[in-house]
Design a protein around this motif. Structure first.
Motif, PDB file in Angstrom:
ATOM      1  N   ASN A   1       0.817  -1.219   0.000  1.00 19.13           N
ATOM      2  CA  ASN A   1       0.000   0.000   0.000  1.00 19.13           C
ATOM      3  C   ASN A   1       0.845   1.260   0.000  1.00 19.13           C
ATOM      4  O   ASN A   1       0.457   2.290  -0.535  1.00 19.13           O
ATOM      5  CB  ASN A   1      -0.953   0.000   1.198  1.00 19.13           C
ATOM      6  N   ILE A   2       2.034   1.184   0.637  1.00 19.39           N
ATOM      7  CA  ILE A   2       2.894   2.359   0.733  1.00 19.39           C
ATOM      8  C   ILE A   2       4.344   1.901   0.888  1.00 19.39           C
ATOM      9  O   ILE A   2       4.608   0.811   1.399  1.00 19.39           O
ATOM     10  CB  ILE A   2       2.472   3.249   1.931  1.00 19.39           C
ATOM     11  N   GLU A   3       5.259   2.723   0.440  1.00 24.19           N
ATOM     12  CA  GLU A   3       6.686   2.410   0.568  1.00 24.19           C
ATOM     13  C   GLU A   3       7.188   2.967   1.901  1.00 24.19           C
ATOM     14  O   GLU A   3       7.408   4.165   2.044  1.00 24.19           O
ATOM     15  CB  GLU A   3       7.473   3.019  -0.600  1.00 24.19           C
ATOM     16  N   ASN A   4       7.369   2.097   2.880  1.00 19.69           N
ATOM     17  CA  ASN A   4       7.862   2.523   4.190  1.00 19.69           C
ATOM     18  C   ASN A   4       8.788   1.444   4.759  1.00 19.69           C
ATOM     19  O   ASN A   4       9.010   0.392   4.138  1.00 19.69           O
ATOM     20  CB  ASN A   4       6.710   2.823   5.153  1.00 19.69           C
ATOM     21  N   LYS A   5       9.298   1.680   5.948  1.00 21.82           N
ATOM     22  CA  LYS A   5      10.255   0.750   6.544  1.00 21.82           C
ATOM     23  C   LYS A   5       9.636  -0.616   6.792  1.00 21.82           C
ATOM     24  O   LYS A   5      10.261  -1.662   6.527  1.00 21.82           O
ATOM     25  CB  LYS A   5      10.790   1.330   7.859  1.00 21.82           C
ATOM     26  N   ALA A   6       8.419  -0.656   7.302  1.00 18.40           N
ATOM     27  CA  ALA A   6       7.785  -1.929   7.626  1.00 18.40           C
ATOM     28  C   ALA A   6       7.616  -2.805   6.394  1.00 18.40           C
ATOM     29  O   ALA A   6       7.906  -4.011   6.430  1.00 18.40           O
ATOM     30  CB  ALA A   6       6.437  -1.676   8.295  1.00 18.40           C
ATOM     31  N   ASN A   7       7.164  -2.203   5.294  1.00 19.78           N
ATOM     32  CA  ASN A   7       6.959  -2.986   4.076  1.00 19.78           C
ATOM     33  C   ASN A   7       8.278  -3.418   3.447  1.00 19.78           C
ATOM     34  O   ASN A   7       8.391  -4.534   2.927  1.00 19.78           O
ATOM     35  CB  ASN A   7       6.128  -2.182   3.072  1.00 19.78           C
ATOM     36  N   TRP A   8       9.275  -2.536   3.493  1.00 24.41           N
ATOM     37  CA  TRP A   8      10.585  -2.931   2.969  1.00 24.41           C
ATOM     38  C   TRP A   8      11.201  -4.024   3.837  1.00 24.41           C
ATOM     39  O   TRP A   8      11.852  -4.937   3.329  1.00 24.41           O
ATOM     40  CB  TRP A   8      11.526  -1.727   2.898  1.00 24.41           C
ATOM     41  N   LYS A   9      11.008  -3.966   5.132  1.00 26.49           N
ATOM     42  CA  LYS A   9      11.543  -5.001   6.018  1.00 26.49           C
ATOM     43  C   LYS A   9      10.901  -6.352   5.720  1.00 26.49           C
ATOM     44  O   LYS A   9      11.587  -7.380   5.636  1.00 26.49           O
ATOM     45  CB  LYS A   9      11.306  -4.591   7.477  1.00 26.49           C
ATOM     46  N   TRP A  10       9.559  -6.337   5.534  1.00 26.78           N
ATOM     47  CA  TRP A  10       8.859  -7.572   5.176  1.00 26.78           C
ATOM     48  C   TRP A  10       9.380  -8.133   3.849  1.00 26.78           C
ATOM     49  O   TRP A  10       9.645  -9.335   3.715  1.00 26.78           O
ATOM     50  CB  TRP A  10       7.367  -7.272   5.090  1.00 26.78           C
ATOM     51  N   PHE A  11       9.556  -7.272   2.864  1.00 27.56           N
ATOM     52  CA  PHE A  11      10.021  -7.688   1.549  1.00 27.56           C
ATOM     53  C   PHE A  11      11.443  -8.243   1.615  1.00 27.56           C
ATOM     54  O   PHE A  11      11.753  -9.286   1.013  1.00 27.56           O
ATOM     55  CB  PHE A  11       9.949  -6.490   0.597  1.00 27.56           C
TER      56      PHE A  11
END
Length: 536
Positions: A337-347
């Motif tokens: 949904n958005i490019e942030n630390k949490a999503n990059w960490k998951w990826f």
């Protein structure tokens, strides 16, 4: 028992001349591409329910599925009158046809080519919508405008749309439901025009109608522009339409081809399970980007995020590798949904597990300056060499320190390969403007200057151009609904063959596994009939 009926009166004094409307040049032949037109549109036109229970069939439709163009025609189109414009003609002219007489009248064939359709007295239709489509096709082909004075779930009345007040055109069609069978029948037909054929039919060329006729064009040429569509319409239909109508036409056609966004999100889990299933069936030529990266690519990974261009906004996170020839090698991608630390960490956690990166030792990551990505990389891959794209560094630098001189000095420093040369170039910047020097030093030159790059990964890149190049390649794909986008990205490198006799046959969102040696197809038609299907 005899069935009593009345004769249907043909009020026209002239026979329909079929040769008059023959046309040697066919207009945008869809070659039997059938489009299910949305009969739900009629539910919004019927404001009152008929007292006859037999005619109250609108309840079969779902009332909560309306969209912004659920009207029979677009709100900005003219030529469609209200019910008050004519008298209710459901009386004397609506002849009650019994089953015995009704069986003798023709049934409309929707498979007939659109420019061969014409209304016939007594002809029976599946619904008012089907008759409306027939009349629309007939009017567009003949060049006479028509006006739907009544058009709801109970009856349909159409008359000539010309504005001649001195001598009104007599053309008129009235139809309603038969009482003893479930057929919508033309009860009155005056097939005569006294007006001039002027092809002033832009109100009939709705986005829904045009979308059906542009399907083949857009399947063969997905990047067809709206201006090109306008030119085709003027040539083929002898009528001009606005750019906005062409845009809506294109959106409708692409929705028919790719599917609705809600349908895509509803099938995400099915898509995931199908990938896992097919990965076990097909050989290692398909769905194994990570294995290919491990075997034949450099130990360099490009990370980037890009915006989705479709109706549903979001971010596409991508991981791009470099093969031995420094070519683009896609590894993995995900929608968030958005490019942030949490999503990059998951990826990155998933990526680390798939590629067996461990703590990042011996690998290099190239990315932009996104803070969330920088922090996530430090946590997941603490020992990786993290290069920042020099082009992004300069883009931020030039916002304050612009000019050709600063540009040349920055790139001279970034491309330096020995420390003494780098320090000398930085001193040149410092002499011109000390603040510019401090700005660049604060960005950690170890991440954007060749002087400090490792030598064991065989990559001198100071830019993340390989990931940017990939984002440009998939620009059109990012405009599509979710699953269509995923499939276009996955099949962008022609990986359909999967061994000497196993293939994946693709057509839009449909994909089937074909084994020529075993003579089977996952579509199962070949298995059932013994005759090779289209996929084979």
């Amino acid at each position: 028992m005899a069935v009593e009926s009345e004769e249907v009166h043909h009020e026209s004094s002239e026979e329909y001349d079929s040769e008059e409307y023959e046309d040697d040049e066919e207009v945008l032949d869809t070659e039997h591409i059938y489009v299910e037109m949305e009969e739900d549109d009629f539910k919004t036109q019927c404001k009152e329910r008929c007292k006859d229970a037999f005619l109250n069939f609108s309840s079969d439709y779902e009332d909560n599925e309306a969209d912004e163009d659920n009207d029979l025609v677009d709100e900005d189109e003219e030529g469609f009158g209200s019910e008050e414009e004519i008298d209710d003609t459901s009386g004397a002219n609506d002849l009650d046809l019994g089953d015995a007489v009704g069986a003798g009248f023709p049934i409309h064939d929707p498979s007939v080519k659109w420019n061969k359709m014409k209304p016939l007295l007594g002809e029976r239709y599946e619904s008012p919508h089907q008759l409306q489509q027939c009349l629309t096709n007939y009017a567009i082909k003949s060049g006479y405008n028509i006006k739907f004075a009544k058009c709801d779930t109970v009856r349909l009345t159409a008359k000539c749309g010309s504005k001649m007040k001195s001598q009104p055109c007599p053309f008129r069609v009235h139809a309603s439901w038969m009482t003893q069978e479930r057929s919508f029948q033309i009860k009155t037909l005056v097939d005569e025009h006294k007006c001039v054929r002027n092809f002033n039919i832009s109100n009939l060329l709705s986005p829904r109608w045009l979308a059906r006729h542009f399907l083949k064009e857009l399947i063969m040429k997905p990047n067809l522009k709206c201006k090109e569509m306008q030119s085709i319409i003027r040539t083929k239909f002898h009528c001009g339409v606005s750019w906005s109508k062409d845009y809506r036409t294109r959106c409708r056609a692409m929705t028919i081809i790719d599917g609705k966004l809600t349908e895509h999100y509803a099938r995400v889990w099915d898509y995931c399970h199908e990938l896992l299933r097919s990965n076990n069936i097909l050989s290692q030529d398909v769905f194994v980007f990570k294995e290919g990266w491990k075997i034949g690519c450099r130990r360099v990974i490009g990370l980037d995020g890009s915006f989705l261009k479709g109706t549903c906004k979001g971010e596409l996170l991508t991981t791009i590798g470099r093969d031995a020839n420094n070519q683009v090698y896609p590894i993995a991608w995900a929608v968030v949904n958005i490019e942030n630390k949490a999503n990059w960490k998951w990826f990155l956690e998933l990526l680390t597990e798939d590629l067996n990166l461990l703590d990042g030792g011996g690998f290099t990551v190239i990315s932009d300056q996104h803070k969330g990505l920088l922090e996530a990389t430090k946590e997941i891959l603490p020992n990786v060499e993290h290069r920042q794209c020099a082009r992004h560094i300069y883009a931020n630098f030039r916002k304050t320190y612009s000019g050709v001189e600063f540009k040349n000095m920055f790139w001279a420093a970034s491309l330096s390969t020995v420390e003494s040369e780098f320090l000398r170039k930085m001193d040149d910047i410092k002499e011109v403007n000390p603040n510019a020097y401090e700005h660049l030093i604060a960005r950690d030159p170890h991440t954007w200057c060749k002087t400090y790059f490792r030598t064991d990964v065989a990559c001198e890149a100071v830019e993340n151009g390989i990931a940017d190049c990939f984002n440009v390649i998939i620009l059109d794909a990012r405009k599509k609904p979710l699953l269509a986008m995923f499939e276009e990205i996955r099949l962008n490198w022609n990986v359909n063959p999967s061994g000497p006799s196993i293939f994946e046959a693709m057509n839009g969102l449909e994909g089937y596994v074909v084994n020529l040696q075993s003579r089977v197809c996952s579509y199962r038609l070949w298995d059932i009939s013994g005759i090779p299907c289209v996929h084979a």
